[in-house]
Structure formats: C-alpha cells, structure tokens
Design a protein around this motif. Structure first.
Motif, PDB file in Angstrom:
ATOM      1  N   ALA A  23       0.847  -1.195   0.000  1.00 24.55           N
ATOM      2  CA  ALA A  23       0.000   0.000   0.000  1.00 24.55           C
ATOM      3  C   ALA A  23       0.878   1.239   0.000  1.00 24.55           C
ATOM      4  O   ALA A  23       2.024   1.212   0.473  1.00 24.55           O
ATOM      5  N   ARG A  24       0.344   2.290  -0.572  1.00 25.63           N
ATOM      6  CA  ARG A  24       0.962   3.614  -0.465  1.00 25.63           C
ATOM      7  C   ARG A  24      -0.161   4.641  -0.373  1.00 25.63           C
ATOM      8  O   ARG A  24      -1.158   4.540  -1.092  1.00 25.63           O
ATOM      9  N   SER A  25      -0.001   5.613   0.491  1.00 25.22           N
ATOM     10  CA  SER A  25      -1.056   6.593   0.727  1.00 25.22           C
ATOM     11  C   SER A  25      -0.482   7.997   0.711  1.00 25.22           C
ATOM     12  O   SER A  25       0.725   8.199   0.836  1.00 25.22           O
ATOM     13  N   GLY A  26      -1.372   8.978   0.555  1.00 27.10           N
ATOM     14  CA  GLY A  26      -0.935  10.365   0.520  1.00 27.10           C
ATOM     15  C   GLY A  26      -2.116  11.315   0.565  1.00 27.10           C
ATOM     16  O   GLY A  26      -3.256  10.915   0.801  1.00 27.10           O
ATOM     17  N   VAL A  61     -10.218   6.594  -2.220  1.00 24.89           N
ATOM     18  CA  VAL A  61     -10.142   8.025  -1.941  1.00 24.89           C
ATOM     19  C   VAL A  61     -11.099   8.335  -0.802  1.00 24.89           C
ATOM     20  O   VAL A  61     -12.292   8.031  -0.876  1.00 24.89           O
ATOM     21  N   VAL A  62     -10.553   8.937   0.271  1.00 19.71           N
ATOM     22  CA  VAL A  62     -11.331   9.274   1.459  1.00 19.71           C
ATOM     23  C   VAL A  62     -11.455  10.787   1.529  1.00 19.71           C
ATOM     24  O   VAL A  62     -10.473  11.490   1.803  1.00 19.71           O
ATOM     25  N   ASP A  63     -12.643  11.294   1.284  1.00 23.13           N
ATOM     26  CA  ASP A  63     -12.857  12.740   1.276  1.00 23.13           C
ATOM     27  C   ASP A  63     -13.026  13.258   2.706  1.00 23.13           C
ATOM     28  O   ASP A  63     -13.763  12.683   3.512  1.00 23.13           O
ATOM     29  N   GLY A  64     -12.314  14.357   2.997  1.00 26.15           N
ATOM     30  CA  GLY A  64     -12.494  15.027   4.279  1.00 26.15           C
ATOM     31  C   GLY A  64     -11.655  14.516   5.421  1.00 26.15           C
ATOM     32  O   GLY A  64     -11.688  15.087   6.520  1.00 26.15           O
ATOM     33  N   LEU A  65     -10.867  13.462   5.215  1.00 22.64           N
ATOM     34  CA  LEU A  65     -10.081  12.907   6.321  1.00 22.64           C
ATOM     35  C   LEU A  65      -9.062  13.907   6.847  1.00 22.64           C
ATOM     36  O   LEU A  65      -8.750  13.923   8.040  1.00 22.64           O
ATOM     37  N   ALA A 110      -7.629  12.011   1.306  1.00 17.20           N
ATOM     38  CA  ALA A 110      -6.491  11.088   1.353  1.00 17.20           C
ATOM     39  C   ALA A 110      -6.759   9.955   0.383  1.00 17.20           C
ATOM     40  O   ALA A 110      -7.914   9.604   0.114  1.00 17.20           O
ATOM     41  N   ASN A 111      -5.676   9.408  -0.174  1.00 14.30           N
ATOM     42  CA  ASN A 111      -5.842   8.213  -0.999  1.00 14.30           C
ATOM     43  C   ASN A 111      -4.999   7.085  -0.442  1.00 14.30           C
ATOM     44  O   ASN A 111      -3.942   7.306   0.162  1.00 14.30           O
ATOM     45  N   VAL A 112      -5.513   5.880  -0.595  1.00 14.32           N
ATOM     46  CA  VAL A 112      -4.780   4.668  -0.212  1.00 14.32           C
ATOM     47  C   VAL A 112      -4.810   3.729  -1.408  1.00 14.32           C
ATOM     48  O   VAL A 112      -5.868   3.195  -1.765  1.00 14.32           O
ATOM     49  N   GLY A 113      -3.670   3.534  -2.032  1.00 13.88           N
ATOM     50  CA  GLY A 113      -3.549   2.572  -3.117  1.00 13.88           C
ATOM     51  C   GLY A 113      -3.068   1.247  -2.563  1.00 13.88           C
ATOM     52  O   GLY A 113      -2.100   1.200  -1.810  1.00 13.88           O
ATOM     53  N   GLN A 133      -0.606  14.273   6.650  1.00 14.28           N
ATOM     54  CA  GLN A 133      -0.512  14.052   5.214  1.00 14.28           C
ATOM     55  C   GLN A 133      -0.944  12.655   4.794  1.00 14.28           C
ATOM     56  O   GLN A 133      -0.803  12.288   3.632  1.00 14.28           O
ATOM     57  N   ALA A 134      -1.458  11.883   5.733  1.00 16.18           N
ATOM     58  CA  ALA A 134      -1.929  10.513   5.458  1.00 16.18           C
ATOM     59  C   ALA A 134      -0.833   9.633   4.891  1.00 16.18           C
ATOM     60  O   ALA A 134      -1.122   8.655   4.186  1.00 16.18           O
TER      61      ALA A 134
END
Length: 561
Positions: A464-467, A523-527, A473-476, A541-542
């Motif tokens: 996983a990689r997130s940002g 994709v997590v909106d508002g985190l 925030a996104n988590v791939g 920065q997640a």
C-alpha cells in the motif's frame, strides 16, 4: 531539441523542498543524462512561500535550488544536461534572474528561461477564488517545451503539474503535437513515477526489507521513447532498486480514479502496463490518453488562523479515566481532544506503559490560544491524575493554513514562456477538451475457490501507499500475484475498508479498480480537514494510512500465505 531513435533520458533530483541536497550533483555525475528535473513544490510549500513573500516581495522561490547550482551549474553546461525545475514557486522570474546572476559570478553564461502565468492572485476575486494568500493554476508542459525549443539550458517554472517537468522536455525533443494524446499520456505517467524521487527506487516502499542498500537509494530516471513509452531505471551502482513493485507503489501515490487529469492530457491509468525488462529496469507501455478537461485546477492557500496544542502523558492503569478527568478539568477550553493509546499492559519500560492525550486549540486570536491554555494545563500539575506530566512547557500559538482546490476555465489562465532572449510566447489553451467522467469499474476477476483461511495482517499479501490531495487522502493497495489479486478485488470492498480503518467510517470513500496493476485505490474525502497545513490528525498528510491498513488483521486464504 530534435527527436532521434534513442530515448530521452530524464532524471529527477528532488521530490520536495528539503530533499537530499547532494542529489543534483549525484545525478549529473552518476551516468548519462539529457534532462534533469527537480520538483520542489507541494500544497504546504506554496503556503510557506506565500508567507515568505509577505515578508519580502522578492522572495517566494526555493532558495535551496540556487545553492545546489553553486557547485553543479558548470557540470550541467559542460555535459549538455538541461535543467527543468518548478523551484520558481511564486516568483519564477526572480529565480531565473538569480540563476543568471549566479552564472555571471561563476564565469558562466547559461541560457535561462522561465514560465509564468500560473499566479492568479491578482485576479482571485474576479475568478471567484475569494481572498487567498496564494492562488496558482497548475500549468502544463507546453511552456516548458517552448523554452527548450528556444535553446534554454535551464527552465524555471512556477506551479506546473509535477508530470509537466517530464512531459515538456519529451514533447520538445520528439516534436509531439498538442493532440498526440497517447504519447503525452505516456510521458505524464513516467513523470508521475519519477516526480517523488526515491519513492520510485525503494523509498517508503511497503516491502522495504527486500530493497538492497536502502541507506542511500539512487534517484530515478525515465528513458522516454518517441511513442511515449518509457523505461524507469537509475544510475548504475546506486542504492535502492527499481522493480515492478516500486513503480506500482509510486503510480498509486496521490491519485484518484482511472482517469488522471492534467491541463494537457487525461492519462488513463487503467491502461498502464508494467514489465520488468532487466535489473533495475521497468518498462511502462500501453498508456492511452484523452483530451484534457475544459477547466484547470487552481490551488488556493489561505491563512486559516492560529493553532496550539498541549500533550498530556498518561501512564499505567485507568488510562481512559485519567483522560476523562483532564477533559473535565479543562472543559472551559474549546479544544479538540485525541487519546492515542500507545500504552502496553505490563510494560517493561515507562514510555511503553504510557498513552498521550492531545488537546488542540484553534482560533483567530493568537493570544487567546497561546500560553494561557498551556498555563491552565500546567496549573493542574498537583491537582489532577496520578503521574501527571506534559510533553512540553506552554508555548505560543502558530499560524496554520487551509488549502482548497478550485477550477477555472482553461481559457482564463494565461500561460507564457519567457525565452532566454526575453521574448514572450503565449501558450494557447487546448483546442480540444473532454469533460471528466469516472471509469466504470470492470467486472472483477473470478474469486478464489473456498479453502482454509488464517487470521493475519493484510500486509502479508498486499502492499500500500497513501498520501494527500487537499482535504482528501488516498490509499492505493496492490497485490503481488494473480491469485492474491483475485482475493483482494473481492475482499477489500469499500465497506470492508471502512471497517478496517474506523476513522473513515463516516466519511465518503470511493473505490477505483486498476486491474492492469492488480490494484485498488481508495479516496477518502475530508479525512485531512482543510488540507495538510490544517493538521487535522496525527498523520496530517496521510503518509502512513496505508501502513495502518496493512497492519489490520483479516482472514486470508492459507494458499496465499
């Protein structure tokens, strides 16, 4: 520049403002290179540069880049390596002039050009952007290309897309047209891979223990071909590694759906194909491109107010009750409370037996949330829970920023290449655009047949990689084999994702599938509240959100373990 049969070798020497200082020299001296790029800008960086510009109108650019050129400008000119960087920040003309001055002092005469037009602050009200501290449009590749075609040795830009630093040189070198969508999209994908420096060569990689010599990983480079395909590699003998895994991880970094939109082209990330071509060589091919959307993204940074925090250390037994007592004693403070249960039962060390209760205060008056709240906390020292102590004495409040993304018609955004001789070339907006729509998720692969399972961390079978992207925030998440992908695609639904990461339970979560990469992107909106500078959470920065997900236990088929 003129295209030839050989690929264009484009390296990267900076992934952020503060990256390894020696990287420019390492890349120039470590092997063959045609173009060297440097990415110095991020959402938080624009806020920092905006505050710098308030103090000094002549500031606003990344001064580190100038210091790096002190010892490397001569090498770049001697070797014919052209440099393209967004270190100009809010003042690309100022940095370009500073580079010329540096050249004169060193007895050199580099041909310096710059790209401007991204700074929309003077027109913020007219464009409906409010009253931000900075307002910068994300420009594309064609201003950079015009500068290079005019003979520039160094091109300085302000806010352009990170991938434009690669797409611009490639477009100039190969003579691409504005509607060579597939070639442009391929270059954008290559640019996205190398833009964050060593994240493509093993840095911040989920399976980092498999990466050799990670103490000093080499920076990446892309060998871009005339059709837009590329090979991601690094200089011989440098640390780290380039593998399908490291490239996949970076492809998933800070993206949304399968359509990756930019001002020049929309790249279809669901068409990307990766192939290991040899040691430290990964080929990217098959990328399809589409016309860009009719609007351009504008990043607006605003000073949101002031912030202060107090951290209470709670040790041993009754952690929850101790935290509740502090909250009650300081109920008069308008604070956001977070209890981090970092404590362990029967701990062999005091720090391991302790949790942290954090109180965050925000407001417009720095005096009201400065030292007085801290003093109120300290005054509890002999009147609160057993073992009372705080991590730091009272301190002054500090300003925090808010980032918002806006979108304006492309025709409203000027884009100007200022050539080495001072001539100005206006870059027209794209002649063809296409409204951005989501790609419907394809039918998943067939599930694995039933079999025995074992409770284990998800990270044993998935990376996983997130940002961060503004307040989202996104988590791939990707699988390392076809069977693992079949299991992941059916198991990690949006609902399961929310269960595994309870902080996301009440937020909008969107899942995007990228089967070619055996990957899912959430994709997590508002985190992240109002963006990185707002510091809405412990990990603002997640960056570690993906690692938290990998650490969660799920029922995994034993065949995969």
């Amino acid at each position: 520049m003129s295209g030839a049969g050989q690929p264009l070798r484009i390296g990267n020497a900076s992934g952020f403002y503060g990256d390894r200082f020696s990287a420019v020299a390492e890349m120039l001296e470590g092997g063959e290179l045609d173009v060297l790029t440097g990415d110095y800008l991020a959402e938080l960086t624009m806020l920092i540069l905006g505050r710098d510009r308030l103090k000094d109108p002549g500031a606003g650019y990344a001064r580190t880049f100038l210091r790096q050129l002190e010892d490397t400008l001569g090498t770049a000119l001697e070797r014919g390596v052209r440099i393209v960087t967004n270190a100009g920040g809010l003042n690309p003309a100022g940095l370009a002039e500073a580079v010329r001055t540096l050249g004169e002092r060193l007895g050199l005469r580099p041909a310096v050009a710059h790209v401007e037009g991204d700074d929309l602050l003077p027109r913020a009200a007219e464009l409906g952007l409010g009253g931000p501290l900075t307002a910068n449009a994300y420009l594309g590749a064609w201003g950079i290309a015009a500068c290079l075609e005019a003979g520039a040795d160094i091109v300085v830009t302000g806010r352009v897309t990170d991938a434009a630093l690669v797409a611009g040189p490639a477009a100039a070198h190969f003579g691409w047209a504005r509607d060579d969508w597939d070639a442009l999209a391929g270059a954008v994908v290559a640019g996205h891979v190398i833009e964050c420096g060593t994240q493509a060569t093993g840095g911040n990689y989920a399976f980092f223990t498999e990466i050799p010599d990670l103490a000093h990983p080499g920076f990446p480079l892309a060998e871009v071909h005339a059709d837009g395909s590329s090979v991601i590699t690094k200089h011989p003998g440098t640390g780290g590694a380039v593998t399908v895994g490291t490239v996949t991880a970076q492809l998933l970094y800070e993206i949304g759906g399968a359509r990756y939109a930019g001002p020049d082209v929309t790249a279809r990330f669901d068409t990307v194909r990766l192939e290991e071509e040899g040691k430290d060589r990964v080929r990217i091919s098959g990328v399809r491109g589409e016309p860009p959307p009719p609007t351009v993204k504008v990043g607006c940074a605003t000073l949101g107010g002031y912030r202060n925090e107090v951290e209470f250390v709670l040790t041993g037994l009754d952690i929850e009750a101790k935290a509740e007592l502090v909250r009650a004693q300081l109920a008069h403070l308008d604070a956001e409370w977070t209890l981090a249960r970092t404590d362990h039962p029967d701990a062999p060390g005091e720090e391991e037996a302790s949790a942290v209760l954090r109180a965050v205060l925000r407001g417009n008056d720095p005096r009201a949330i400065g030292r007085p709240p801290g003093r109120a906390a300290v005054e509890l020292a002999l009147a609160s829970y057993p073992g009372f102590h705080v991590t730091a004495p009272p301190k002054d409040a500090s300003p925090y920023g808010v980032f918002e993304a806006a979108f304006v018609p492309a025709a409203e955004v000027p884009h100007v290449a200022v050539l080495p001789d001072g001539g100005r070339v206006e870059i027209a907006p794209p002649a063809e655009t296409r409204k951005l729509t989501e790609v419907q998720e394809a039918k998943p692969p067939p599930p694995l047949p039933p079999g025995p399972v074992r409770r284990a961390p998800l990270g044993l079978v998935a990376g996983a990689r997130s940002g961060d992207k503004g307040g989202s925030a996104n988590v791939g998440v990707w699988a390392r084999g076809e069977d693992a992908w079949r299991w992941l695609a059916h198991t990690l639904t949006t609902e399961r994702f929310r269960e595994l990461l309870p902080e996301t339970a009440d937020l909008p979560v969107t899942r995007h599938a990228l089967p070619n990469l055996r990957a899912l992107n959430f994709v997590v909106d508002g985190l992240l509240g109002a963006g990185v500078a707002y510091q809405a959470r412990f990990d603002p920065q997640a960056k570690a959100l993906g690692e938290w997900l990998r650490s969660r236990h799920v029922d995994i088929p034993e065949a995969l373990l």
